[in-house]
Design an enzyme around this catalytic site. Structure first.
Site, mmCIF file in Angstrom:
data_model
loop_
_atom_site.group_PDB
_atom_site.id
_atom_site.type_symbol
_atom_site.label_atom_id
_atom_site.label_comp_id
_atom_site.label_asym_id
_atom_site.label_seq_id
_atom_site.Cartn_x
_atom_site.Cartn_y
_atom_site.Cartn_z
ATOM 1 C CG HIS A 297 -0.269 0.079 2.553
ATOM 2 N ND1 HIS A 297 0.332 1.213 3.035
ATOM 3 C CD2 HIS A 297 -0.118 -0.868 3.523
ATOM 4 C CE1 HIS A 297 0.819 0.991 4.234
ATOM 5 N NE2 HIS A 297 0.571 -0.279 4.551
ATOM 6 C CB CYS A 314 1.437 -3.432 5.284
ATOM 7 S SG CYS A 314 -0.204 -3.939 5.822
#
Length: 379
Positions: A297, A314
């Site tokens: 992301h 992440c």
């Protein structure tokens, strides 16, 4: 001497007996079983034509090499009427034409396909699995698995694996060849999946395998490389999990992109508001790669990207590059991550490629039956 000659005739050969045709279930059956299909056999001849119809539609079937046995490719639909016309011949004998009707019994309980991935008509990446969910638990998994058919324009080796009583997953041995159509058909109508449980209807869908896009992420060098059809399409500086806890450690292994959102709400796992490390954020251009909260992301922390791992698990990248990855990703694109001591479990999201091919095959009900010495009939 008088020679007398005369004429006579040899006794005529009796005509050959016409061939005998047998049909199972027998003609005029009112409650025929569905799970064994329909069988036509001939004695004393060969079958020249077998026509079977249900609801005005032809029913597919095949002759054996001796042309003495014909059987349907799949099981029969519950509560349906079938018309059969079978023609058999033998040299020197009149042809035999057997015609009749058969009606199958209705099902006490039925099951069907509840959901699939990919979706019908979806364009996917080369690592995409086929996931089928059923609306009832399956007891006879071998019978159901035998009814599942995958046809690709460029065929590759693949196998089904049961992940639960209601879900089965098909994975290829190697990536799908790119740019082709794949059609999946579940020939479930009439399949006996358990005591009194039969398939209600067939189900079919097609999807497209798109371009070949694969990504590799090295958490030690903090770099991500995206290849498109074997050529570098994007190089991205990234930051991965800080690894202070298990959940904040990025998993190493072969991931697949699963879905994406812009934005996606991300909340710290196992923490409540006010706890140390709690967060509740809206994150842009997020592409999910597991079921344990991992995404690729956007994040505007360029000071860390390419230098250190500071995320909560992440993989984050510069906003413009993350937006590019978001826009170009298809479900089923492989993303391989290396450099951490937390290994992606094969059943975490679509981590199916984590299993070696031999182990993947061991989850097949048909493979299990063969290994146990059971009988697996051919279609």
């Amino acid at each position: 001497m008088l020679l007398v000659s005369g004429c006579g005739s040899a006794p005529a050969e009796p005509p050959a007996s016409p061939p005998t045709v047998q049909v199972w279930p027998p003609f005029d059956s009112k409650r025929a079983r569905t799970d064994r299909g329909l069988l036509v056999k001939v004695q004393g001849g060969t079958l020249t034509q077998v026509l079977v119809y249900e609801g005005g539609e032809p029913v597919p079937g095949k002759l054996d090499d001796t042309r003495t046995t014909w059987r349907t490719d799949w099981t029969l639909r519950p509560g349906a009427e079938y018309t059969v016309t079978a023609t058999a011949t033998r040299e020197g004998a009149p042809a035999t034409v057997a015609m009749g009707r058969i009606r199958t019994r209705t099902a006490a309980r039925t099951f069907q396909v509840a959901a699939t991935a990919p979706l019908p008509g979806e364009t996917v990446g080369v690592g995409m699995p086929v996931v089928i969910d059923f609306d009832a638990p399956i007891e006879d998994k071998a019978a159901v698995e035998r009814a599942l058919e995958v046809r690709a324009e460029s065929p590759v080796e693949g196998a089904w694996r049961w992940t639960s009583d209601t879900q089965v997953v098909y994975r290829t041995r190697r990536w799908w060849p790119s740019r082709q159509r794949v059609t999946v058909t579940a020939h479930l109508a009439g399949v006996r999946a358990g005591d009194g449980l039969h398939g209600a209807t067939d189900s079919t869908f097609s999807f497209i395998v798109g371009r070949r896009q694969t990504s590799s992420i090295d958490t030690r060098t903090h770099q991500m490389l995206v290849l498109r059809d074997g050529k570098a399409a994007q190089r991205m500086a990234i930051s991965a999990g800080m690894a202070t806890t298990t959940e904040y450690t990025t998993t190493s292994g072969i991931h697949l992109t699963m879905d994406k959102g812009n934005p996606v709400r991300m909340i710290s796992p196992g923490r409540e508001k006010g706890d140390p490390g709690y967060y509740d954020l809206m994150i842009d251009h997020a592409v999910r790669i597991s079921n344990s909260g991992e995404y690729v992301h956007a994040k505007d922390n360029v000071w860390a990207q390419g230098r250190s791992n500071v995320s909560h698990g992440c993989v984050n990248a510069r906003p413009d590059q993350a937006a590019w990855f978001y826009a170009t990703s298809l479900r089923g694109d492989p993303v391989t991550i290396t450099g951490t001591d937390r290994v992606l479990e094969w059943d975490n999201g679509w981590g199916f490629w984590q299993l070696p091919w031999e182990k993947w095959q061991q989850g097949s009900a048909l493979r299990e039956m063969r290994d146990a010495g059971g009988w697996v009939p051919k279609r």
